[in-house]
Design an enzyme around this catalytic site. Structure first.
Site, PDB file in Angstrom:
ATOM      1  N   ASN A   9       0.869  -1.184   0.000  1.00  0.00           N
ATOM      2  CA  ASN A   9       0.000   0.000   0.000  1.00  0.00           C
ATOM      3  C   ASN A   9       0.904   1.232   0.000  1.00  0.00           C
ATOM      4  OD1 ASN A   9      -1.796   2.060   0.524  1.00  0.00           O
ATOM      5  ND2 ASN A   9      -2.292   1.393   2.604  1.00  0.00           N
ATOM      6  N   LYS A  11       0.148   4.279  -0.372  1.00  0.00           N
ATOM      7  CA  LYS A  11      -0.494   5.509   0.136  1.00  0.00           C
ATOM      8  C   LYS A  11      -0.237   6.661  -0.851  1.00  0.00           C
ATOM      9  CE  LYS A  11      -0.228   3.488   4.639  1.00  0.00           C
ATOM     10  NZ  LYS A  11      -0.165   3.615   6.098  1.00  0.00           N
ATOM     11  N   HIS A  97      -9.469   1.219   4.797  1.00  0.00           N
ATOM     12  CA  HIS A  97      -8.214   1.450   5.514  1.00  0.00           C
ATOM     13  C   HIS A  97      -8.480   2.462   6.632  1.00  0.00           C
ATOM     14  CE1 HIS A  97      -4.185   2.809   6.436  1.00  0.00           C
ATOM     15  NE2 HIS A  97      -3.757   1.677   5.907  1.00  0.00           N
ATOM     16  N   GLU A  99      -6.959   4.961   7.604  1.00  0.00           N
ATOM     17  CA  GLU A  99      -6.789   6.377   7.224  1.00  0.00           C
ATOM     18  C   GLU A  99      -8.023   6.881   6.495  1.00  0.00           C
ATOM     19  OE1 GLU A  99      -3.012   5.814   5.276  1.00  0.00           O
ATOM     20  OE2 GLU A  99      -2.149   5.302   7.223  1.00  0.00           O
ATOM     21  N   GLU A 169      -5.443  -4.665  10.642  1.00  0.00           N
ATOM     22  CA  GLU A 169      -4.409  -3.648  10.832  1.00  0.00           C
ATOM     23  C   GLU A 169      -4.689  -2.868  12.112  1.00  0.00           C
ATOM     24  OE1 GLU A 169      -2.411  -2.602   6.828  1.00  0.00           O
ATOM     25  OE2 GLU A 169      -4.088  -1.245   7.137  1.00  0.00           O
ATOM     26  N   GLY A 175       2.387   2.600  10.679  1.00  0.00           N
ATOM     27  CA  GLY A 175       3.334   3.698  10.484  1.00  0.00           C
ATOM     28  C   GLY A 175       4.027   4.138  11.760  1.00  0.00           C
ATOM     29  N   SER A 215       3.387  -1.867  10.388  1.00  0.00           N
ATOM     30  CA  SER A 215       4.835  -1.896  10.615  1.00  0.00           C
ATOM     31  C   SER A 215       5.483  -3.251  10.307  1.00  0.00           C
ATOM     32  CB  SER A 215       5.177  -1.446  12.040  1.00  0.00           C
ATOM     33  OG  SER A 215       4.760  -0.108  12.233  1.00  0.00           O
ATOM     34  N   GLY A 236       2.825  -1.028   4.295  1.00  0.00           N
ATOM     35  CA  GLY A 236       2.831   0.398   3.974  1.00  0.00           C
ATOM     36  C   GLY A 236       4.252   0.875   3.713  1.00  0.00           C
TER      37      GLY A 236
HETATM   38  P1  PGA Z   1       2.785   0.480   7.663  1.00  0.00           P
HETATM   39  O1  PGA Z   1       1.332   0.678   7.018  1.00  0.00           O
HETATM   40  O2  PGA Z   1       3.344  -0.821   7.109  1.00  0.00           O
HETATM   41  O3  PGA Z   1       3.575   1.680   7.214  1.00  0.00           O
HETATM   42  O4  PGA Z   1       2.598   0.425   9.136  1.00  0.00           O
HETATM   43  C1  PGA Z   1       0.459  -0.398   6.816  1.00  0.00           C
HETATM   44  C2  PGA Z   1      -0.807   0.090   6.187  1.00  0.00           C
HETATM   45  O5  PGA Z   1      -1.255   1.204   6.538  1.00  0.00           O
HETATM   46  O6  PGA Z   1      -1.403  -0.576   5.332  1.00  0.00           O
END
Ligand code: PGA
Length: 255
Positions: A9, A11, A97, A99, A169, A175, A215, A236
């Protein structure tokens, strides 16, 4: 046997040129690998979907988008429909997601309409669920994830639920550099599979891929992916560097 999936992903990252370079590096890195029952999915920003899909034609990965509209084609300024992305060769759509839920106020009702649009257009939804930190601290994480599934997905019939991929998630791990331990992740994945089983039966539940996201990096991917109910990852930050992403793909391949 359910499919193992590593989805990147991206983003809202990368210029066109950078995106082109990254897709190229990843495509070459996985070329000629035998992904028996395993799939790599790249989810760049909408703008680069077609370019990614052109690469995907020649290499062994698929393309996803990070969102789709809940509306059909029509007067919805600024939106991108499931029909459109399907028409350029996209096969997956991330839906719900955290976000999107937080910054764009996507409710369970909106998300269920997006799931419908994906399925109507032959896109595989990657349906995200996961709890915030205060919820976990209050030990309500199973309740919250159970509700997200019940409201966003469990109105589907047996045939349609079999076409969905679930991604767990935990929001506190996205993140932040803080990953759920393999035990915490496995415990929630098992819970999700049990919820699927209670609603749709054991056979269907055993066929749904459940990805972990939050992460994931080369150093922790293997210990997560060997858990019995973790069928891959939604990646991500680490999907933005070809070296890291390719190592994570290898970790899935290790088992
Ligand atoms: P991250 O994000 O691997 O940067 O923690 C995962 C995601 O939001 O899909």
């Amino acid at each position: 046997m359910r499919t193992k999936i590593i989805a990147g992903n991206w983003k809202m990252n990368k210029t066109f040129e950078e995106a082109n370079g990254l897709i190229n590096e990843i495509a070459k890195g996985i070329a000629n690998k035998d992904f028996n029952n395993k799939e790599v999915v790249l989810c760049p920003p909408f703008l680069y979907s077609e370019m990614a899909a052109d690469f995907a034609d020649d290499y062994n990965f698929s393309v996803g988008v990070q969102n789709i509209s809940q509306y059909p084609l029509g007067a919805y300024t600024g939106e991108i429909s499931a029909e459109m992305v399907r028409s350029v060769g996209v096969q997956y759509a991330i839906i719900g997601h955290s976000e999107r839920r937080s910054y764009f106020n996507e409710t369970d009702d909106i998300l269920s309409r997006k799931v419908d649009k994906a399925l109507e257009n032959d896109l595989t939804p990657i349906f995200c669920c996961g709890e915030h930190l205060d919820v976990r601290k209050g030990e309500k994480h199973f309740k919250v994830v159970g509700e997200q599934l019940a409201e966003g997905l469990f109105y589907l019939d047996k045939e349609d639920i079999s076409r969905v991929v679930v991604a767990y998630e935990p929001v506190w791990a996205i993140g932040t550099g803080e990953t759920a331990t393999p035990e915490q992740a496995q415990e929630m994945h098992e819970f999700i599979r049990n919820q699927l089983s209670n609603k749709y039966g054991k056979n269907i539940a055993s066929e749904v891929s459940i990805l972990y996201g939050g992460s994931v990096k080369p150093s922790n991917a293997h210990e997560l992916f060997i858990q019995p109910d973790i069928d891959g990852g939604l990646i991500g930050g680490a999907s933005l560097k070809s070296k890291d992403f390719l190592q994570i793909v290898e970790a899935m391949n290790d088992e």
